[in-house]
Design a protein around this motif. Structure first.
Motif, PDB file in Angstrom:
ATOM      1  N   UNK A   1     -19.959   2.262 -65.259  1.00 46.83           N
ATOM      2  CA  UNK A   1     -21.416   2.296 -65.358  1.00 46.83           C
ATOM      3  C   UNK A   1     -21.951   3.708 -65.601  1.00 46.83           C
ATOM      4  N   UNK A   2     -21.206   4.505 -66.313  1.00 43.28           N
ATOM      5  CA  UNK A   2     -21.687   5.863 -66.580  1.00 43.28           C
ATOM      6  C   UNK A   2     -21.312   6.354 -67.967  1.00 43.28           C
ATOM      7  N   UNK A   3     -20.403   5.655 -68.610  1.00 48.78           N
ATOM      8  CA  UNK A   3     -19.937   6.166 -69.896  1.00 48.78           C
ATOM      9  C   UNK A   3     -20.239   5.206 -71.049  1.00 48.78           C
ATOM     10  N   UNK A   4     -21.221   4.325 -70.848  1.00 47.29           N
ATOM     11  CA  UNK A   4     -21.606   3.410 -71.933  1.00 47.29           C
ATOM     12  C   UNK A   4     -22.188   4.165 -73.109  1.00 47.29           C
ATOM     13  N   UNK A   5     -21.931   3.705 -74.276  1.00 50.92           N
ATOM     14  CA  UNK A   5     -22.624   4.284 -75.431  1.00 50.92           C
ATOM     15  C   UNK A   5     -22.647   3.278 -76.565  1.00 50.92           C
ATOM     16  N   UNK A   6     -23.545   3.545 -77.491  1.00 47.90           N
ATOM     17  CA  UNK A   6     -23.625   2.744 -78.705  1.00 47.90           C
ATOM     18  C   UNK A   6     -23.523   3.700 -79.888  1.00 47.90           C
ATOM     19  N   UNK A   7     -23.013   3.182 -80.985  1.00 48.15           N
ATOM     20  CA  UNK A   7     -22.880   4.012 -82.186  1.00 48.15           C
ATOM     21  C   UNK A   7     -23.734   3.383 -83.287  1.00 48.15           C
ATOM     22  N   UNK A   8     -24.549   4.222 -83.916  1.00 48.50           N
ATOM     23  CA  UNK A   8     -25.288   3.762 -85.097  1.00 48.50           C
ATOM     24  C   UNK A   8     -25.072   4.813 -86.175  1.00 48.50           C
ATOM     25  N   UNK A   9     -24.352   4.428 -87.215  1.00 43.55           N
ATOM     26  CA  UNK A   9     -23.910   5.376 -88.245  1.00 43.55           C
ATOM     27  C   UNK A   9     -23.151   6.515 -87.557  1.00 43.55           C
ATOM     28  N   UNK A  10     -23.638   7.770 -87.684  1.00 46.40           N
ATOM     29  CA  UNK A  10     -22.905   8.838 -86.990  1.00 46.40           C
ATOM     30  C   UNK A  10     -23.622   9.272 -85.714  1.00 46.40           C
ATOM     31  N   UNK A  11     -24.591   8.491 -85.302  1.00 50.19           N
ATOM     32  CA  UNK A  11     -25.367   8.865 -84.116  1.00 50.19           C
ATOM     33  C   UNK A  11     -24.842   8.159 -82.878  1.00 50.19           C
ATOM     34  N   UNK A  12     -24.751   8.935 -81.829  1.00 49.16           N
ATOM     35  CA  UNK A  12     -24.311   8.383 -80.551  1.00 49.16           C
ATOM     36  C   UNK A  12     -25.553   8.093 -79.708  1.00 49.16           C
ATOM     37  N   UNK A  13     -25.647   6.884 -79.177  1.00 49.15           N
ATOM     38  CA  UNK A  13     -26.851   6.488 -78.437  1.00 49.15           C
ATOM     39  C   UNK A  13     -26.491   6.035 -77.032  1.00 49.15           C
ATOM     40  N   UNK A  14     -27.476   6.149 -76.115  1.00 51.26           N
ATOM     41  CA  UNK A  14     -27.339   5.586 -74.771  1.00 51.26           C
ATOM     42  C   UNK A  14     -28.641   4.872 -74.432  1.00 51.26           C
ATOM     43  N   UNK A  15     -28.559   3.891 -73.515  1.00 51.36           N
ATOM     44  CA  UNK A  15     -29.733   3.072 -73.170  1.00 51.36           C
ATOM     45  C   UNK A  15     -30.367   2.477 -74.419  1.00 51.36           C
ATOM     46  N   UNK A  16     -29.548   2.061 -75.327  1.00 50.74           N
ATOM     47  CA  UNK A  16     -30.043   1.638 -76.633  1.00 50.74           C
ATOM     48  C   UNK A  16     -29.407   0.319 -77.051  1.00 50.74           C
ATOM     49  N   UNK A  17     -29.840  -0.146 -78.212  1.00 48.56           N
ATOM     50  CA  UNK A  17     -29.222  -1.350 -78.792  1.00 48.56           C
ATOM     51  C   UNK A  17     -29.011  -1.115 -80.274  1.00 48.56           C
ATOM     52  N   UNK A  18     -27.896  -1.623 -80.767  1.00 51.04           N
ATOM     53  CA  UNK A  18     -27.630  -1.582 -82.209  1.00 51.04           C
ATOM     54  C   UNK A  18     -27.296  -3.003 -82.641  1.00 51.04           C
ATOM     55  N   UNK A  19     -27.578  -3.338 -83.878  1.00 53.62           N
ATOM     56  CA  UNK A  19     -27.284  -4.714 -84.286  1.00 53.62           C
ATOM     57  C   UNK A  19     -27.364  -4.907 -85.783  1.00 53.62           C
ATOM     58  N   UNK A  20     -26.958  -6.092 -86.212  1.00 54.46           N
ATOM     59  CA  UNK A  20     -27.084  -6.456 -87.626  1.00 54.46           C
ATOM     60  C   UNK A  20     -27.592  -7.895 -87.740  1.00 54.46           C
ATOM     61  N   UNK A  21     -28.476  -8.069 -88.694  1.00 55.71           N
ATOM     62  CA  UNK A  21     -28.828  -9.437 -89.083  1.00 55.71           C
ATOM     63  C   UNK A  21     -27.937  -9.764 -90.266  1.00 55.71           C
ATOM     64  N   UNK A  22     -27.242 -10.888 -90.169  1.00 56.33           N
ATOM     65  CA  UNK A  22     -26.419 -11.334 -91.286  1.00 56.33           C
ATOM     66  C   UNK A  22     -27.226 -12.343 -92.088  1.00 56.33           C
ATOM     67  N   UNK A  23     -27.107 -12.236 -93.386  1.00 55.58           N
ATOM     68  CA  UNK A  23     -27.842 -13.166 -94.230  1.00 55.58           C
ATOM     69  C   UNK A  23     -27.102 -13.452 -95.509  1.00 55.58           C
ATOM     70  N   UNK A  24     -27.797 -14.079 -96.439  1.00 57.42           N
ATOM     71  CA  UNK A  24     -27.192 -14.417 -97.712  1.00 57.42           C
ATOM     72  C   UNK A  24     -26.385 -15.693 -97.625  1.00 57.42           C
ATOM     73  N   UNK A  25     -25.380 -15.781 -98.480  1.00 64.05           N
ATOM     74  CA  UNK A  25     -24.572 -17.002 -98.552  1.00 64.05           C
ATOM     75  C   UNK A  25     -23.477 -16.976 -97.490  1.00 64.05           C
ATOM     76  N   UNK A  26     -23.856 -17.188 -96.281  1.00 67.32           N
ATOM     77  CA  UNK A  26     -22.867 -17.186 -95.208  1.00 67.32           C
ATOM     78  C   UNK A  26     -23.180 -18.331 -94.241  1.00 67.32           C
ATOM     79  N   UNK A  27     -22.126 -18.955 -93.792  1.00 69.94           N
ATOM     80  CA  UNK A  27     -22.302 -19.988 -92.768  1.00 69.94           C
ATOM     81  C   UNK A  27     -21.721 -19.454 -91.471  1.00 69.94           C
TER      82      UNK A  27
END
Lengths: 503, 396
Positions: free
Chosen positions: B170-196
């Motif tokens: 509970x002290x070393x959590x992190x998120x990565x967005x491109x080359x940025x390191x984040x904390x207390x954050x959220x990263x995500x992707x919406x998938x779309x197009x021709x995908x099931x």
């Protein structure tokens, strides 16, 4: 009769009576239902409570099982990791490689968050060899704090391991002070010569507590590390010694090769010198012998007996000198390879009979018994007959010289050895030779010190020449003797010759 | 080009080398000049700053989202140390990546909505199919954040995610967005197009003992159960053991005996791990707890956990209309890894039995899952915060 109002009253009373009765009946009925319902609820509550009690039992049992399962998993993981680490470090004898492999194995397989292996250097100071999870400043602090805890040092030297589950509170606090990690295993790395380092593994969080199983696994691993390091160091020592030895052998071999070369040069120079000198000596000797013969033949006038006696001495000594020169020339020729051997398949019995005929006067003069034992498996050998006869004549001549005047015997014996060499033995029952002298018998000009030799003249070249001839036949010559019992000269010649043999 | 997928993994001890090796392996397996999106999961043994920088360079500065994890799920193994990289390139699938930093300093609902709008904007005008997010696992009560996302994407839009974790530190959590390191954050992707997308989610835990009612709760904190302080529920079941477990092994309670909230018309109970006990006897959970809910102590078993994984996979595959999956993404609770212990990979083996051979599998062990829970009545799915679950996402 009843008035209308009475009738109404009666009717209403009757209706109320009926309604009241029904109501009473209903109340009684509902009360029964409520009672039943209450009973049911009570039963259900009791069932729920019983169910809950059972659930509590299940949870407690399950908790125990989970703990056991977790401990078992930890043990198995530890054993897997231990087996892998042991295999990795025991398959190398390079100390640095051991630490490199430990680096990988400790971190990935033992699954501790922080690990450090400290090994004593030559100055008895601990040096970090494996460090995973500690920054350099932390390592320095650990080394500094560890060096101050003499009690911990002493306990580790005694082979004691410590962990956060089995150590005393005081010890736990001491180790926590040094490493700043609450959940740990600390074990000495021991060899036969005592402690050589320590291994520390630890976890930072409550969720990964250390178990007794971890302590056991780390202790075993520490022993394995100690064993592997000891093996590596022993191998290093042996390797270095063997390298030093190999270097020495190479130096000595070079020196010996150089010495051999020098000896060969000296030997060739000696042979060349002997050859040259011998040639130069033989020519005037021939003249001396010739002039002596002329003088003795009285062709130049009658020579007085006294002079003739001296001339005979000149002739006799000249003969000796010629023989010596011839022997020296032969030795030089054989040594230099200029003496070509003509190998002809010869019948050994014929050779021995011929020599017997030749030496019959000497044999008879001392009444020596002559015996011959020829191995039927080797009756013919490819030899240079003339040279082989020289060897045998020389050996038999010596035997004749040293056998007693009475009951002297000389036996010629042959046998085929396992290495397909025919061994010829000349056996006498003479005075024998002391063992210390047998080693020098075949040296040039060496003569055994004994009474017979003092009276009998000899050049000291006969056995040396015999040795050269035998070696030119790819054979060996040696002597066995016992003082007072007799002497046996042995020499070998091959049953078959690789060089061209004239049939 | 259709859709190409590459997975790389490295356990090298050096952070930069491990990141480089995993990224190169992923790129090699992708076998494409272009990378559309990269998913990165790394255990806490690696320096996140170093790996973010290396990954960005090696992966041609493509869109990268990722986070810290306690373990990485691969087709052939489960690794509790290493860096895993999934790269995708597709003409059919479209990706809209986004991030929202410092959620803890914002209004949760607004942050969720802003995050979703950011991803939708990056997706462009393509048909939306599903949303995958990774948020800080140490954040408490993220329900409003999910509500914010749902404001933008709709209540029945499939939203799946998990909390980044560091193996209960509970002290070393992190998120990565491109080359940025984040904390207390959220990263995500919406998938779309021709995908099931086929989604299956299960936890496999069963209720134990009599039902109880949460009569006072506040967000993610349960104050009282059946008129008594909430922690009594654990005291009753574990006795003296509860005290020591509270002090030393919170993870074990959460792992083996979470709380289960009964949901009307849903296939499974909603699971809440007890992440803390307050001095007044309140229980702190990772997700919100509605007052008046029926609650049980839940019990799990290894076999139940494996069966849950199998059923989640079956459900995910059943939504593909018979098409074979191109990729299986797994979002799984770290507590299941603790529960399954050495046999954790057996659940992947069970899943592989019903998957076509060579189907690539890539997954993460996280702390708290965001899952669409299917109704047993009308096949609709509503997103909930969940614990102790496995979510299988099959893409084709």
């Amino acid at each position: 009769m009843f008035s209308f109002s009475d009738q109404i009253f009666l009717l209403l009373s009757f209706v109320f009576f009926i309604i009241g009765g029904v109501a009473i009946l209903l109340v009684v009925y509902k009360n029964d239902q409520i009672k039943d319902l209450k009973d049911t609820i009570t039963k259900m509550n009791r069932s729920f409570n019983e169910l809950d009690e059972q659930a509590k039992l299940i949870v407690k049992t399950d908790l125990e099982l989970n703990k056991a399962q977790e401990e078992l998993d930890n043990r198995l993981n530890g054993l897997d990791a231990l087996q892998k680490a042991s295999r990795l470090i025991s398959t190398t004898l390079d100390e640095n490689e051991i630490f490199h492999r430990l680096n990988q194995s400790l971190m990935i397989d033992l699954n501790f968050e922080k690990n450090i292996v400290l090994i004593y250097d030559e100055n008895k100071k601990l040096q970090p060899k494996v460090n995973l999870g500690f920054i350099q400043e932390e390592v320095n602090e650990i080394l500094s704090r560890f060096s101050k805890d003499a009690n911990l040092h002493k306990s580790l030297k005694e082979g004691l391991s410590f962990s956060s589950v089995s150590s005393t509170k005081q010890r736990r606090e001491d180790i926590l002070h040094i490493f700043q990690i609450e959940h740990f295993v600390l074990s000495p790395i021991l060899t036969q010569n005592g402690i050589i380092g320590i291994i520390f593994l630890g976890n930072l969080t409550e969720t990964s507590p250390v178990t007794i199983g971890d302590e056991e696994v780390v202790s075993i691993l520490a022993n394995q590390i100690g064993q592997s390091l000891e093996n590596a160091r022993l191998f290093e020592q042996v390797f270095r010694s063997s390298q030093a030895l190999e270097a020495k052998v190479q130096d000595r071999t070079k020196e010996l090769a150089q010495a051999l070369e020098d000896v060969q040069i000296v030997s060739k120079t000696k042979s060349d010198f002997i050859s040259a000198v011998s040639h130069e000596l033989r020519t005037p000797l021939t003249s001396i012998k010739g002039y002596a013969s002329i003088l003795m033949s009285d062709k130049l006038g009658v020579v007085p007996d006294a002079v003739k006696l001296r001339l005979e001495k000149i002739n006799q000594h000249s003969d000796n000198l010629v023989k010596m020169i011839n022997d020296l020339l032969d030795i030089a020729r054989i040594e230099s390879g200029r003496q070509e051997m003509h190998f002809v398949r010869c019948n050994l019995k014929e050779i021995f009979d011929n020599i017997h005929d030749l030496l019959t006067p000497q044999l008879n003069s001392k009444n020596i018994q002559w015996a011959l034992e020829i191995d039927p498996k080797a009756t013919e050998v490819p030899v240079d007959r003339q040279q082989l006869e020289r060897v045998i004549i020389n050996l038999v001549g010596n035997a004749v010289k040293f056998v007693p005047s009475t009951k002297g015997t000389i036996t010629i014996k042959t046998k085929l050895n396992d290495d397909q060499m025919v061994e010829i033995q000349v056996i006498d029952n003479g005075i024998g030779i002391e063992e210390k002298e047998t080693h020098r018998l075949f040296e040039e000009f060496y003569r055994v010190e004994n009474a017979i030799n003092q009276n009998v003249k000899g050049t000291g070249l006969g056995l040396s020449l015999a040795k050269k001839i035998v070696e030119a036949h790819k054979g060996k010559i040696w002597v066995t003797s016992k003082v007072g019992s007799g002497t046996t000269f042995h020499f070998t010649v091959p049953l078959e010759h690789t060089e061209k043999v004239i049939s | 080009m259709a859709t190409k997928i590459g997975i790389g993994f490295s356990q090298h001890l050096d952070s930069e080398i491990a990141a480089r090796d995993a990224a190169f392996e992923s790129k090699t397996n992708l076998n494409s000049d272009r990378i559309d999106i990269a998913l990165v999961f790394a255990t806490i043994h690696y320096n996140p700053k170093k790996i973010a920088s290396v990954l960005n360079k090696v992966l041609n500065e493509t869109k990268i989202i990722g986070c810290s994890t306690a373990g990485i799920i691969l087709s052939h193994a489960i690794q509790t140390r290493g860096i895993g990289v999934l790269t995708m390139a597709s003409d059919e699938m479209k990706f809209g990546a986004g991030a929202i930093p410092n959620i803890n300093h914002q209004n949760m609902r607004d942050a969720g909505a802003a995050f979703a709008r950011n991803c939708v904007f990056n997706l462009g005008n393509h048909k939306r199919q599903g949303f995958i997010l990774f948020m800080d696992g140490s954040l408490q009560n993220t329900t409003f954040f999910i509500h914010g996302i749902q404001e933008v994407l709709g209540n029945v839009f499939p939203i799946m995610g998990t909390g980044s974790c560091d193996n209960f530190h509970f002290s070393q959590n992190y998120q990565i967005y491109n080359e940025t390191l984040l904390r207390n954050s959220a990263v995500g992707i919406i998938m779309g197009g021709q995908v099931t997308m086929g989604i299956g989610t299960r936890h496999g835990l069963k209720p134990l003992g009599k039902p109880r009612i949460i009569d006072q709760s506040q967000g993610n904190i349960i104050r009282t159960i059946d008129g008594k302080k909430a922690s009594n529920i654990y005291d009753e079941y574990f006795g003296q053991e509860a005290q020591s477990m509270r002090l030393r092994q919170m993870g074990q309670i959460a792992c083996y005996y979470p709380l289960g909230i009964f949901l009307e018309h849903k296939q499974e109970y909603l699971i809440r791990n007890a992440v803390d006990f307050l001095s007044d006897g309140s229980i702190v959970c990772q997700g919100d707890i509605p007052s008046g809910s029926e609650v049980h102590i839940m019990i799990g078993s290894r076999d139940g956990a494996r069966q849950a994984a199998l059923e989640a996979t079956q459900t995910a595959l059943s939504h593909l209309g018979g098409k074979p999956p191109r990729l299986i993404l797994i979002l799984e609770s770290l507590t299941r890894l603790k529960l399954l212990g050495r046999s954790a990979f057996q659940e992947i083996q069970r899943m592989k039995e019903i998957l076509p051979a060579q189907t690539p599998i890539f997954g993460i062990y996280g702390h708290g899952e965001i899952i669409p829970v299917q109704s047993v009545e009308d096949q609709t799915q509503k997103t909930y915060f969940q614990n102790e679950s496995i979510t299988v996402i099959a893409l084709t």
